[in-house]
Motif scaffolding. Structure first.
Motif, mmCIF file in Angstrom:
data_model
loop_
_atom_site.group_PDB
_atom_site.id
_atom_site.type_symbol
_atom_site.label_atom_id
_atom_site.label_comp_id
_atom_site.label_asym_id
_atom_site.label_seq_id
_atom_site.Cartn_x
_atom_site.Cartn_y
_atom_site.Cartn_z
ATOM 1 N N LYS A 12 57.517 88.111 -14.031
ATOM 2 C CA LYS A 12 58.907 88.167 -14.516
ATOM 3 C C LYS A 12 59.687 89.263 -13.806
ATOM 4 O O LYS A 12 60.858 89.099 -13.453
ATOM 5 C CB LYS A 12 58.930 88.418 -16.030
ATOM 6 N N GLY A 13 59.016 90.405 -13.599
ATOM 7 C CA GLY A 13 59.663 91.511 -12.885
ATOM 8 C C GLY A 13 60.015 91.130 -11.459
ATOM 9 O O GLY A 13 61.096 91.485 -10.957
ATOM 10 N N LEU A 14 59.107 90.401 -10.806
ATOM 11 C CA LEU A 14 59.413 89.939 -9.452
ATOM 12 C C LEU A 14 60.609 89.002 -9.439
ATOM 13 O O LEU A 14 61.486 89.110 -8.571
ATOM 14 C CB LEU A 14 58.198 89.207 -8.854
ATOM 15 N N ALA A 15 60.638 88.092 -10.400
ATOM 16 C CA ALA A 15 61.754 87.140 -10.464
ATOM 17 C C ALA A 15 63.066 87.884 -10.698
ATOM 18 O O ALA A 15 64.091 87.556 -10.073
ATOM 19 C CB ALA A 15 61.508 86.121 -11.569
ATOM 20 N N GLY A 17 63.604 91.080 -9.961
ATOM 21 C CA GLY A 17 63.826 91.946 -8.793
ATOM 22 C C GLY A 17 64.366 91.179 -7.607
ATOM 23 O O GLY A 17 65.167 91.702 -6.833
ATOM 24 N N TYR A 18 63.952 89.953 -7.454
ATOM 25 C CA TYR A 18 64.445 89.127 -6.361
ATOM 26 C C TYR A 18 65.783 88.488 -6.711
ATOM 27 O O TYR A 18 66.333 87.747 -5.917
ATOM 28 C CB TYR A 18 63.456 88.027 -5.996
ATOM 29 N N ASP A 19 66.250 88.803 -7.906
ATOM 30 C CA ASP A 19 67.521 88.233 -8.385
ATOM 31 C C ASP A 19 67.479 86.709 -8.261
ATOM 32 O O ASP A 19 68.282 86.087 -7.551
ATOM 33 C CB ASP A 19 68.702 88.823 -7.605
ATOM 34 N N LEU A 20 66.496 86.136 -8.975
ATOM 35 C CA LEU A 20 66.251 84.698 -8.942
ATOM 36 C C LEU A 20 67.493 83.948 -9.420
ATOM 37 O O LEU A 20 67.997 84.185 -10.516
ATOM 38 C CB LEU A 20 65.044 84.357 -9.827
ATOM 39 N N ILE A 30 61.033 77.876 -11.244
ATOM 40 C CA ILE A 30 60.258 79.116 -11.347
ATOM 41 C C ILE A 30 60.488 79.789 -12.689
ATOM 42 O O ILE A 30 59.549 80.255 -13.342
ATOM 43 C CB ILE A 30 60.584 80.057 -10.167
ATOM 44 N N SER A 31 61.706 79.842 -13.131
ATOM 45 C CA SER A 31 62.033 80.452 -14.416
ATOM 46 C C SER A 31 61.343 79.712 -15.565
ATOM 47 O O SER A 31 60.788 80.328 -16.480
ATOM 48 C CB SER A 31 63.549 80.454 -14.625
#
Length: 106
Positions: A12-15, A17-20, A30-31
């Motif tokens: 979740k943090g990666l998503a 952080g990448y401003d999904l 992905i969400s």
């Protein structure tokens, strides 16, 4: 189980952080996958708690049953099999037929 929770949190943090971008098809996918993973882990934790509670109940019942069955400290399974008062004097012993045949031939 905690390891999986940490990995999902990291995901979740990666998503984030990448401003999904959740307006695209890939972002929505992905969400949604991350949300499903969280739900699966939550369900698994609930089932695990239920199973642990059930096992505790079974252990208590087993303990009660053991107390009931083995309440006599002098209980010995061999007491009924080996009776010390058995009289060997009246016991008839049969010889092997081969021994009788050998003595008759000689």
């Amino acid at each position: 189980m905690e390891y999986l929770l940490k990995r999902i949190s990291y995901l979740k943090g990666l998503a984030d952080g990448y401003d999904l971008d959740t307006s695209t098809n890939e972002g929505k996918l992905i969400s949604e996958l991350i949300d499903i993973l969280e739900d699966v882990i939550d369900e698994m934790m609930d089932y695990r708690e239920e199973i642990e509670d059930y096992v505790d109940i079974i252990e208590e019942d087993l303990s009660d049953l053991e107390d009931y069955v083995y309440e006599d400290d002098d209980f010995d399974i061999y007491d009924d099999i080996y009776d010390d008062d058995f009289d060997f004097d009246g016991l008839e012993v049969f010889e092997d037929d081969e021994d009788e045949d050998k003595t008759e031939e000689e």
